[in-house]
Structures are given as structure tokens and as C-alpha cells.
Scaffold this active site. Sequence first.
Site, PDB file in Angstrom:
ATOM      1  N   HIS A 150       0.232   7.226   8.849  1.00 33.56           N
ATOM      2  CA  HIS A 150       1.066   8.131   8.051  1.00 33.56           C
ATOM      3  C   HIS A 150       0.357   9.443   7.717  1.00 33.56           C
ATOM      4  O   HIS A 150       1.033  10.412   7.348  1.00 33.56           O
ATOM      5  CB  HIS A 150       1.447   7.466   6.727  1.00 33.56           C
ATOM      6  CG  HIS A 150       2.627   6.557   6.802  1.00 33.56           C
ATOM      7  ND1 HIS A 150       3.792   6.895   7.453  1.00 33.56           N
ATOM      8  CD2 HIS A 150       2.830   5.316   6.275  1.00 33.56           C
ATOM      9  CE1 HIS A 150       4.662   5.903   7.324  1.00 33.56           C
ATOM     10  NE2 HIS A 150       4.107   4.937   6.625  1.00 33.56           N
ATOM     11  N   ALA A 157       0.860  -1.182   0.000  1.00 28.80           N
ATOM     12  CA  ALA A 157       0.000   0.000   0.000  1.00 28.80           C
ATOM     13  C   ALA A 157       0.892   1.226   0.000  1.00 28.80           C
ATOM     14  O   ALA A 157       2.100   1.140   0.230  1.00 28.80           O
ATOM     15  CB  ALA A 157      -0.923   0.003   1.214  1.00 28.80           C
ATOM     16  N   GLU A 201       8.682   5.006   8.672  1.00 29.42           N
ATOM     17  CA  GLU A 201       8.122   3.670   8.498  1.00 29.42           C
ATOM     18  C   GLU A 201       8.148   2.854   9.785  1.00 29.42           C
ATOM     19  O   GLU A 201       7.258   2.037  10.028  1.00 29.42           O
ATOM     20  CB  GLU A 201       8.865   2.926   7.382  1.00 29.42           C
ATOM     21  CG  GLU A 201       8.692   3.543   6.008  1.00 29.42           C
ATOM     22  CD  GLU A 201       7.229   3.584   5.540  1.00 29.42           C
ATOM     23  OE1 GLU A 201       6.372   2.922   6.164  1.00 29.42           O
ATOM     24  OE2 GLU A 201       6.954   4.283   4.557  1.00 29.42           O
ATOM     25  N   GLU A 258       0.769   5.549   1.200  1.00 33.28           N
ATOM     26  CA  GLU A 258       0.026   6.504   2.018  1.00 33.28           C
ATOM     27  C   GLU A 258      -0.246   7.837   1.338  1.00 33.28           C
ATOM     28  O   GLU A 258      -0.266   8.882   2.008  1.00 33.28           O
ATOM     29  CB  GLU A 258       0.784   6.749   3.332  1.00 33.28           C
ATOM     30  CG  GLU A 258       2.131   7.444   3.218  1.00 33.28           C
ATOM     31  CD  GLU A 258       3.324   6.525   3.085  1.00 33.28           C
ATOM     32  OE1 GLU A 258       4.451   6.971   3.352  1.00 33.28           O
ATOM     33  OE2 GLU A 258       3.127   5.348   2.714  1.00 33.28           O
ATOM     34  N   HIS A 294      -1.600   1.134   9.338  1.00 28.17           N
ATOM     35  CA  HIS A 294      -0.267   1.633   8.985  1.00 28.17           C
ATOM     36  C   HIS A 294      -0.385   2.881   8.106  1.00 28.17           C
ATOM     37  O   HIS A 294       0.260   3.909   8.378  1.00 28.17           O
ATOM     38  CB  HIS A 294       0.499   0.535   8.252  1.00 28.17           C
ATOM     39  CG  HIS A 294       1.896   0.889   7.865  1.00 28.17           C
ATOM     40  ND1 HIS A 294       2.993   0.385   8.518  1.00 28.17           N
ATOM     41  CD2 HIS A 294       2.378   1.695   6.882  1.00 28.17           C
ATOM     42  CE1 HIS A 294       4.098   0.871   7.954  1.00 28.17           C
ATOM     43  NE2 HIS A 294       3.743   1.669   6.954  1.00 28.17           N
ATOM     44  N   GLU A 295      -1.199   2.787   7.065  1.00 27.20           N
ATOM     45  CA  GLU A 295      -1.305   3.910   6.134  1.00 27.20           C
ATOM     46  C   GLU A 295      -2.002   5.108   6.769  1.00 27.20           C
ATOM     47  O   GLU A 295      -1.618   6.261   6.527  1.00 27.20           O
ATOM     48  CB  GLU A 295      -2.034   3.479   4.856  1.00 27.20           C
ATOM     49  CG  GLU A 295      -1.430   2.275   4.142  1.00 27.20           C
ATOM     50  CD  GLU A 295       0.062   2.398   3.896  1.00 27.20           C
ATOM     51  OE1 GLU A 295       0.568   3.520   3.724  1.00 27.20           O
ATOM     52  OE2 GLU A 295       0.745   1.355   3.886  1.00 27.20           O
TER      53      GLU A 295
END
Length: 945
Positions: free
Chosen positions: A378, A339, A397, A341, A374-375
Site C-alpha cells: 500500500h 493492520a 485492497e 497502512e 500487504h501493508e
Amino acid sequence: MGKGFFLSKGVGVLLIICGAASVATIIALSVVYSQEKAKNNEVSPTNGGSTTNPPVTTPAPTTSNKPWDQYRLPKTLVPEHYNLMLRPRLTPDETTKLYIFTGESSVDFKCVEETDLILIHSNKLNYTKAPTLESVNPAVTAPNINKYWLQKVTQYLVIELDAKLKKDHMYRLSTDFVGELADDLGGFYRSEYEEDGGCCNNSMQPTDARKSFPCFDEPALKAVFNITLTHPQGTIALSNGAQKDIDIGGEKLIQTTFAPTEKMSTYLLAYIVSDFDFVNNTIDGIRIFARKSAIAAGQGEYALNTTGPILKFFEDYYNSKYPLPKSDQIALPDFNAGAMENWGLITYRETALLYDPEFSSNGNKERIATIIAHELAHMWFGNLVTLRWWNDLWLNEGFASYVEYLGANYAEPDWGMADLIVLNDVHRVFAVDALTSSHPLSSKEEDIQRPEQISELFDAISYSKGASVLRMLSDFLTEDVFKMGLRTYLKEFAFGNTVYSDLWKHLQDASLPNTVADIMNTWVLQMGFPVVTIDTASGTVTQKHFLLDPDSEVTVVSPFKYVPMHCGLSVPKIFKESVTDSEIKATFVPSTGTDWVLANLNVVGYYRVNYDQSNWNKLLNALNTNHSVIPVINRAQLVDDAFNMARAKIVSTTLALSTTVYLDKERDFMPWESATDNMDFFYLMFDRSEVYGHMQAYLQKQVIPLFNYYKAETGNWTKDLPGHLDQYNLVNAISLACKTGHKECTDLAKGWFEMWMNNPAKNPIHPNLRSTVYCNAIAAGGAKEWEFAWAQFTKANAIEADKLRYAMACTKEPWLLNRYLEYTLTPEKMRKQDATSTIVYIANNVVGQALTWDFIRARWTYIFNEYGGGSFSFSNLINGVTKRFSTEFELKQLRQFKEDNADIGFGSGTLAVDQSIERTISNMKWIEENTKTVSNWFQEAIKPL
């Protein structure tokens, strides 16, 4: 890290000694054109005026002080605003037969130092007329363009002026250009799919924005972007900003204009044209886009329902509202990363966003939740506040890789997500960071210049070690203090750029009498980690740099000369005052009887732990008599530490093997997962030797009780299990039982698969079990089973196709594996995004290992050019194909491979080649020293009592 130290009769001691103080490896991918395609990619520019020459591509000299031969932009110009209009052609150009896009771009920039030179990034773009320069202020006259050209190596459009730009004045550079809308998965690229047609997507990180328009393509050079896309009727256009206006133009075209973005970096740009559909949440402004068939099947619903809670979690965690007016997420048929961001338009692989209970496993669902978390993390950390340069990528990251567990845990509180970071990240990265070819988290800015050097940073160190040390720091500071410092950091640097030490300052201000930077430097600025040794008889605690091969020489310069990591985070009061970097004297009473000491509770510290032999014996006894007295996460730790310290010759291999004896009584997932992960190394080393049979017999003996337990719990495999981790361990039980040849398991897998073959419209295999059942049935079968799987693969959705793609690599037929290898490099049969991982799957098969190695060596030039020298997956490819290497002959071949392809290069896999050589040498030594001992141990362990 924990701060307590206590003795308890019959329970043991839980102790954290020292340590500083945390995707799914989610990485974006940049792929360059092949050399062959580049030759056909030249669209002839036209001379835009009598005073300007057409651009000429020139190579950069190897030694030059010219600004255009440097990979970093000079600090003379700062962009503030872009206007970008792009028109992709979704059908080939009649003349060139290429798919192309055309563009018009203008950038308003400020001159901060007088200069007569404009350098702006441009890669694989051809200019259809001369650039123009004007002053934004009518009272100031812009210099004339003297000449311009393309500098291929450093990827610049170079513009020489006849006079200097004036300091503090604004100028506008305008360009018209054309580029190829290739299928290379980098920059602005096209994707084709049968059911609906085609679309064009982009992947900008880290340095591919310059492939779609001329830009100042460095993360610190943030600007506002106005995007307009011209596209065919019947398609929709998406970008970072909210849709602002739509005009119906000629040629059955639509022109979609988007609201200006926030001030942001080029690598976060996104623009997509497709005929996708979406589901949405009107309250939160969340939309999930995917192919129409996927949306119609309800595959976007889970992501839609999960995104809202995770966004709310991060708003609370950061104490900051989501910075944008919309949150779009889109599943792409072709996307080499997991993926990306992009701010306001996050892009995903289909399997990373789409969930269907008919096809998706428990693991698929968890992957979606963690990648979304996770995205979304960000959106603030990385997008709102961005690292100044790529050398600090690890903080960006690593942070997202830590808090993804927190976000997913909030969305799915019954899963127990928080502990899985130990298996997925801590243990994973230990294997890399114990090599002398590892690298520090943070590099010097001047050492990271070229695009391939930047791409190489997207590795396990940046993601998983970054996550591990930040988790350790958060535990030490406490999560509340960690969040407090994080919030002030985000508030101060919103829409700006930072270096990692800026975060340390804010954490420092929120918490400590000591300096966070002093504590963290030895974890960030040098590679590796310590092994802490506890002598429970004397109360002495020592530490040293842990190396998987103790005979290897560390040649990388460290500012700390590899003294052991700083232990000043927390010295429990029970310790004496005398504390050094290498030794701590403890005053606890030496343990007697069955009392034992256990260190690193919940594995929050980024280090391994060793004990004196007496304490090891007591811990082994505790495991064998009442393993539940040791926390489950530490049972996994004991196994992993013991096996890896045995490889490093710190403890005996027989001690490591002894940690698996109790597993016939273990029912929890984490210890079993730790054991099977470590036994995978034994399979790699021994599946071509006489040890293999004894090992198979022992592991079958250990797993049959677990297999029978789940057989009973599921009512002879007819009921689902409620627990998230129980479902994982059920897969472990079937996978290992079949792998070791347990007939009941093999018959079960073959029977289920045969039922499916007899009635392809009705698959009787539970989605959780499909990967392992498919694999074992295909391994036990022949061409008929493989051909059936391939037929199903060609018409499966992305979720099911991934399981079949993995399983087809399990066949034992060499001719089928050779054919499958050829398929990986045939885009009509397999999507480019899946090529490298499929090759690794085949290499994991002992029958396919040599075939894959021959294939890689014979095709390296083609693979490197066609699949991208900048591909982040190249390190996985090289490591995956070579991890079984353990002979002198294989070492020679590997070194020859490095030498033969030095001119071609290895892109982001450059470091992986050196790691593979180092690992092969270590494997050779280990086999020579351990084969007889291991064989004897397994033979004794399978003898009847």
C-alpha cells in the site's frame, strides 16, 4: 490465465477455458462512541467573539438540498496544507473524569469555486473558541464568519460567511477544540495495559480523521500535514513524518514536531504517544515499535528482518524507490483491524507484527509476513496513488491482497506462498459471491455516501475477490506486462488520485490488441462468477452464473443482465472460430478409455468447473489410483468445486463426497484443507442430527492414516517437520483425528495439557499445536481445565493469549460458555478488539450456538453502541453466529431480529443480515433434500470391505 490445451494419455488434459483476465483479511476499523458515552462527551464550548454564536448540534433533515445535509463535500474548496497541534491527556480530567485531548489546527485551502460557505468534517469535537478565517494573501481580505454550527448527522462543522470567498485565492481556517480520548478504537483513542501503563493511538480509515481534528476528510482531498504532539516526559511521540524537533516544556511535557508529510489523504494520518521501545535497522531506516517487554523478548526481530527484503521486493516490482525517508511499524495492544497502512507509520495488532518462537506458531509467522507485505504494498498502491473515492476500495485492497503473496513469497521462498491464495482468498470469497445478496466489486460513486456504507465495503468481496480477479488478469497478461502497466500507472498518478479504469488504460497500453476494460467489466461491474461446464464427449463448453441456491432470484440490476462472464481473454487455437459469451465449441477428439480432461490449471481463473459424468468418473478414478498425476492445487480445486456445485444442485452430493474417498492416501496440505473446509459445512448442518455419528466414523477412518503418518514422521511427536505446509497438515491431522473422537489423539492432547497444568512454568506443547491441543483438551475436560486456561490467559502475552482465547470457546459446559460470553463484553476481562471474534468462536461450538444467539439478541443495542456501528467486524459477527441456521424456526428468529433492530441498525453488518437470511433458506432446502442420501453414503463408506 493459461493458454494451452493438450491431451496426454494417462496424464489427462490441463485446460483453462475462460476468464478475465487476486488480509489475511487486513482491514482498518472505525468505531463510533456509544450513545451513552456521547451524552457525557459534551465539553461546553465557549463563545469566541461577539459576532459568533456557539456551535449548536442539529440533526440533518431526511430530505434536504442544503449542502450541509449532503454526505459528500461540495467541490468548492481544496486543502493544501494543515498545521496540527495535539495534546493528549493520559490521566482523566479532574472535572469531567474523562480522558481528553486538546488541539489547535489550521488548514490552508484554495477556493476553486466562489462560495460563502465552508464545510469541513468534524465529529465528536467541541470548539473552545470560535473558528477564525484569514486570507493567506495579505492583499485579499477574508470574509467575516457570520455563524457556525455542528451538523451531527453528516459530521460537519458548518461556517457561514458574510461574503463569498474569491476563486483561486488561498485562505486559512484556524480552530481550537477538545475531544474525548476514549477507548473506542476509532480516531484518536487511548489504550491501557498493565505492565507499562498507557498510550494513545489512532485509527483513521475510513472516516475517523474527523474525530481528531477538523479536516476535509475525503481521500481525493490530499494535503501536506505538519504535526506537533505535546506529551508527558518519559513517553515518545510518533507520526507519519520523521521527528524534526523536540522541546522540553513546562509541566514535565515534551513537544515533538515532525517533518512535513508528503501530499497525502487524511485517512493515512497517524500519531501515537507511548512509552514503547523499538529495534531498528539503521541502513534501511526501518524501526519496529512495541511494548518494552515485547522488544526485550526479541519479538520485533522477525518483523525487522522481514520488512527490509519485502520493501526491496516492492521497489523492484514497482520500479520505484520507497517514497518516504523512514519506515516505522508499531504493534498496538488495542487495535481492531489487523493492520493499517498509515504512510510511514504502519499500525498493527500485536499478533500481526510480533513473533516469538517460544509462543508463535507457523501460522502466526506466515500471518506476520503476509500482513507486512500487504501493508508495504500500500505504500505505493493506495498511499502514493490513491483511489478517488471509496466505491473503488476493492482495487486498493484487492491489489494488496494479491501481491501480499508475492512479497511474502520473496521473503520466505521455501513456504510455497503463491498457491495459498486459492485456499485463503479464491475459495473463501466464492462462498459469498455465490449468493444473490453479493455485490459487484465496483459500486457507483453516488451509492456510497454515508460512513457506514463505506465501512460495509471492507468485506471479502473487496479483498478476496479483488485479489482473485487481479491474479487472473496478471496471469493472462503475464506478470511482466502486468508490472509494466502498473509502473506507468504509478508514475503518472504519483501523489494524486485515480479511478480503477485508469489502471485498465495503463495495462492496455502495455499489452493488448483487445481492450482490458471490455474484458474486465463483466468481472468488476456485476456480482458473482460463472460455472463452466465441459462436455468431453461433444467438445462443448458452456457457462452460467453460479448461485449456491439455484432457486434464488437475482434482483440486483446488472449492466450485463448477468450474461455469463466475458470469455474473450484467451481462446486456445484448438477451438473453432465460433465463440459466444455462453458457449465455445472445441474440436478436440472426445476422450476415450482412462483419458480425462481437467480445467483451470492452478486455479488462476475465477470460476468453477463442471464436467460430464464420464469425465468426473475418470477424474475420481485417477484420484483413487494415482492422485499425484493431478497437480496438488487442482486436487484441492476438484474437492471444493464438487462440494459447492453439489450445494447448487449441479452435481450430486454423493459425487462431492466421493472426492474425499482417496484422502486416506493424500499427504499434501491443500487438498486436506479444502476437504476439511467443506466438511465444516456438513458439521454445521448435521452436528445436531442422527447423521453426525456416521460422518464422524467416516472422517475418522479417513484421517487415521494421516495421523499415523505424522506420528512416524515426527518420531512419535518428538521432532519438528521442516516443510511449511507439512507443519500445517500435521495440525490438520491432529485436529480432525481429535475432533472425530480418535482415542489416541484425544489422550495425547489431554496428556500434554495435563503435563502443562502440573508444571505451568514449562509448557510441553509445540506452538504449532497449541490451538488445537488446548481446544481438544478443554473440550474433553471440565471446569478445572477451563479455569487453568483462563488463569494462563490473564497473564499471557498477546501471541499466547490468542490461542487460549480461541480454545476456551471449545468447552462443552454451557455454564462456562455463558460466563465466557459475559466476559467478552467486560473490558476489564477482555480487550474490546477481541470481543466479536470470541463471540464467533463460541458460536462455532455446537453447545454454544444457541447460547450465543440468545446473547446477541438480548444485547444487540449494547453491542451495537458500545462496539461500534461502523465496526468492520460486525459482518463477521453476524455471519459467524448464524451460519449453522437451517430450520424454519431459526429463519423466523433471524427475520424477527432484523425487524426488531431496524431502528438501531447493523452498521457494516447490514448486508450480512440479508446474506444470513439467504444462507439459512439455502441450508433448509439442502438438509431436506440431502439428509437421507448423506446418511446412507456415510454408512456404506464405513462398512468393512
